[in-house]
Design an enzyme around this catalytic site. Structure first.
Site, mmCIF file in Angstrom:
data_model
loop_
_atom_site.group_PDB
_atom_site.id
_atom_site.type_symbol
_atom_site.label_atom_id
_atom_site.label_comp_id
_atom_site.label_asym_id
_atom_site.label_seq_id
_atom_site.Cartn_x
_atom_site.Cartn_y
_atom_site.Cartn_z
ATOM 1 N N ASP A 1 1.180 -1.343 -0.167
ATOM 2 C CA ASP A 1 -0.158 -0.109 -0.187
ATOM 3 C C ASP A 1 0.904 1.438 -0.094
ATOM 4 O O ASP A 1 1.978 1.278 -0.273
ATOM 5 C CB ASP A 1 -0.874 -0.113 0.685
ATOM 6 N N HIS B 1 -2.770 3.238 -4.841
ATOM 7 C CA HIS B 1 -2.049 1.932 -3.760
ATOM 8 C C HIS B 1 -1.168 1.988 -3.889
ATOM 9 O O HIS B 1 0.024 1.363 -3.120
ATOM 10 C CB HIS B 1 -3.405 1.341 -2.893
ATOM 11 N N GLU C 1 -9.971 2.712 -5.318
ATOM 12 C CA GLU C 1 -9.416 3.573 -5.167
ATOM 13 C C GLU C 1 -8.114 4.480 -6.020
ATOM 14 O O GLU C 1 -7.149 5.261 -5.577
ATOM 15 C CB GLU C 1 -8.782 4.057 -3.754
HETATM 16 C C1 TNX Z 1 -10.920 2.089 1.867
HETATM 17 S S1 TNX Z 1 -11.813 -0.778 0.641
HETATM 18 C C2 TNX Z 1 -10.312 1.348 1.111
HETATM 19 C C3 TNX Z 1 -8.632 0.741 2.431
HETATM 20 C C4 TNX Z 1 -8.965 1.570 3.560
HETATM 21 C C5 TNX Z 1 -10.110 1.555 3.766
HETATM 22 C C6 TNX Z 1 -10.517 2.216 5.620
HETATM 23 C C7 TNX Z 1 -10.191 -0.533 0.154
HETATM 24 C C8 TNX Z 1 -10.862 -1.637 -1.198
HETATM 25 N N1 TNX Z 1 -9.894 0.635 0.311
HETATM 26 O O1 TNX Z 1 -7.619 1.780 1.765
HETATM 27 O O2 TNX Z 1 -7.820 1.091 4.770
HETATM 28 O O3 TNX Z 1 -11.161 2.161 3.745
HETATM 29 O O4 TNX Z 1 -11.669 1.561 5.805
#
Ligand code: TNX
Length: 527
Positions: free
Chosen positions: A180, A262, A325
């Site tokens: 990440d 990420h 994301e």
């Molecule tokens: C969303 S869920 C994210 C994570 C974070 C999390 C915190 C997802 C696929 N990505 O990177 O840690 O929310 O709840």
């Protein structure tokens, strides 16, 4: 109690009266095919009783003892199902496959006093098992938990303990979120800087994540950092040990390498992978970041190289490529990315993301693996074998299943164990700001109600997510995981017809098992 104190609740269990006394003379009798499970049971009993329970493959079937047998008559129960019969004379455990025997053993251990779980905790005189007939099999084939070892690293020993806790709950998937923005946690021989640079951050945010630097209300001054360097990673050898330990407990370790977003830790290590001009550091803060891989052949080759090494370590049929994301601003602003997009004839940056995922999908498919990713990978079309993990609610899962993809349900409102466990947040350690209570987890139904029945078979199961921004160590991880994981185990294993108050009664007893195993679960007030 209306049912035996077994979690997850078996499909069918009938008490038949009387008990079987385990003694130091009891033998475990097993077929050659059941030998590994026989050894596991012998080791578990020896640990609990603090003396020798012998394993004997040569005794006649009629001898008294605990008999484990692979039996094709049990095929109707599936490869994970089992038939456990305890009579005054002995115990017989039959299953069509080793996994079924393993789960039958978990049930058998739960029929003993909880002290069996603490080393030397059980007196042989207390070893009586109620006579019972149990026929059991899981409702879903994917019963999982995700550990985010990127935000905070979990040492191998703690991972092994967690694997044992998954096994106790008859769960069979450990999804490791290995990379990440805040850290790269798996050794890759071809790219040593991933761990020597990407595995270490200079400091860590104190307290809650504030807004994104990209947001208007972002205030860098109010962010505080601890000033302490933080790092850690698994060597390939350690990762192999984790995989083997899990496999012996019928748990598949699914590795996740995040892309295209990420990716800040990787880009900090190898700047050619990124698309900004500024050098990046391994991120010290939480929240969504802008860094993403540049979708050039060079970067794609890097990703393939990484996956080659990952596949050598992790035999899992599924390889997780993240996909969530990914903020596309840097692609939009990069002339090179724009030129690439145009040369490929792609409409927009979303299409560019699906191009990257598609290339990885082709690659993994050629290697005989299945791509799995967060539901964002749906945008832009996927190859038929790809599996979707639905986290932004259930819609991604519904959509993917309708398109014929298998799905794993991981909707945040029911499975994000980084959310608070109680309304009384001040009384809780810092967590992600949302709420997810035990009854909410328990009440979760993995097959979405708006999914037409003909697609229901695409729902492989469900898993919980232990995002670790606010879980700095194993103690805090256990606090967030339990007892919610016990509820999820029941959601994924047991039949839909079950009852929360009955669960709580069984949980009261189950918590004494977690005590014996020194698990730092969140205490709850039980009725
Ligand atoms: C969303 S869920 C994210 C994570 C974070 C999390 C915190 C997802 C696929 N990505 O990177 O840690 O929310 O709840």
């Amino acid at each position: 109690m209306t049912s035996l104190p077994i979690i997850p609740l078996p499909q069918k269990a009938v008490l038949t009266g009387g008990v079987f006394h385990l003694s130091t003379h009891t033998h475990i009798l097993c077929d050659e095919g059941a030998r590994a499970e026989g050894q596991y049971l012998a080791a578990a009993l020896c640990r609990g009783i603090g003396s020798v329970v012998s394993l004997n493959a040569a005794l006649p079937r009629s001898a008294p003892g605990i008999q484990l047998r692979i039996n094709t008559d049990c095929e109707a129960l599936g490869s994970e199902g089992y038939h456990l019969s305890v009579t005054r004379e002995g115990v017989s455990l039959h299953a069509a496959a080793r996994a079924g025997l393993f789960y039958g053993i978990q049930t058998l251990l739960q029929l003993l006093p909880s002290s069996v779980y603490s080393p030397g905790g059980l007196e042989i005189g207390e070893c009586s098992i109620a006579c019972v007939e149990i026929e059991d099999h899981p409702r879903f084939g994917w019963r999982g938990a995700m550990l985010d070892v990127a935000r905070h690293f979990l040492p191998p020993q703690s991972v092994l303990k967690f694997i044992d806790l998954l096994a106790l709950h008859k769960m069979n998937i450990l999804h490791l979120h290995l990379t990440d923005d805040q850290g790269w946690r798996i050794e890759i021989k071809k790219y040593p800087r991933l761990t020597s640079v990407g595995g270490m951050r200079a400091k860590t945010l104190v307290g809650r994540a504030l807004a994104n630097p990209a947001d208007d209300n972002f205030d860098p001054v109010s962010q505080r950092f601890d000033g302490v360097a933080y790092g850690g990673y698994y060597t390939q050898e350690q990762a192999r040990e984790i995989v083997a330990y899990a496999a012996a407990r019928h748990i598949t370790v699914v590795p996740e390498i995040e892309m295209p977003g990420h990716a800040q830790a990787a880009i900090a290590a190898y700047p050619f992978l990124g698309c900004g001009d500024e050098p990046l550091e391994v991120s010290p803060r939480w929240g969504i970041h802008n860094a993403l891989y540049k979708p050039t052949e060079h970067a794609l080759e890097f990703l393939r190289d990484v996956l080659v090494e990952v596949m050598e370590i992790f035999p899992s049929p599924y390889i997780h490529i993240g996909g969530d994301e990914a903020i596309k601003t840097l692609w939009q602003n990069s002339p090179e990315c724009q030129a690439l997009k145009n040369a490929l004839g792609l409409r927009d940056e979303e299409a560019l993301q699906s191009y990257v995922i598609g290339r990885m999908d082709d690659f993994l498919t050629r290697q005989g693996r299945l791509l799995i990713g967060w539901d964002e990978i749906l945008a832009g079309g996927l190859s038929p074998g790809a599996v979707v993990m639905s986290w932004r609610g259930e819609q991604g899962g519904v959509e993917a299943a309708r398109q014929g993809h298998d799905v794993v349900m991981a909707p945040d409102r029911f499975t994000y164990f980084d959310y608070y466990q109680s309304e009384d947040r001040d009384a809780e350690p810092l967590a992600f700001s949302e709420l997810l209570t035990l009854p909410t987890v328990y009440g979760y139904e993995p097959v979405p109600t708006d999914l037409p029945a003909e697609y229901a078979h695409h729902v492989l199961g469900a898993q919980c997510q232990l995002w670790s921004e606010y879980m700095p160590n194993a103690d805090q991880l256990e606090y967030m995981a339990f007892p919610r994981l016990s509820a999820l185990a029941e959601v994924t294993w047991s039949s839909r017809e079950r009852d929360y108050s009955d669960f709580l009664e069984r949980l009261r007893f189950h918590l004494t098992r977690l005590d014996a195993l020194s698990v730092n679960y969140r205490p709850i007030a039980l009725p």
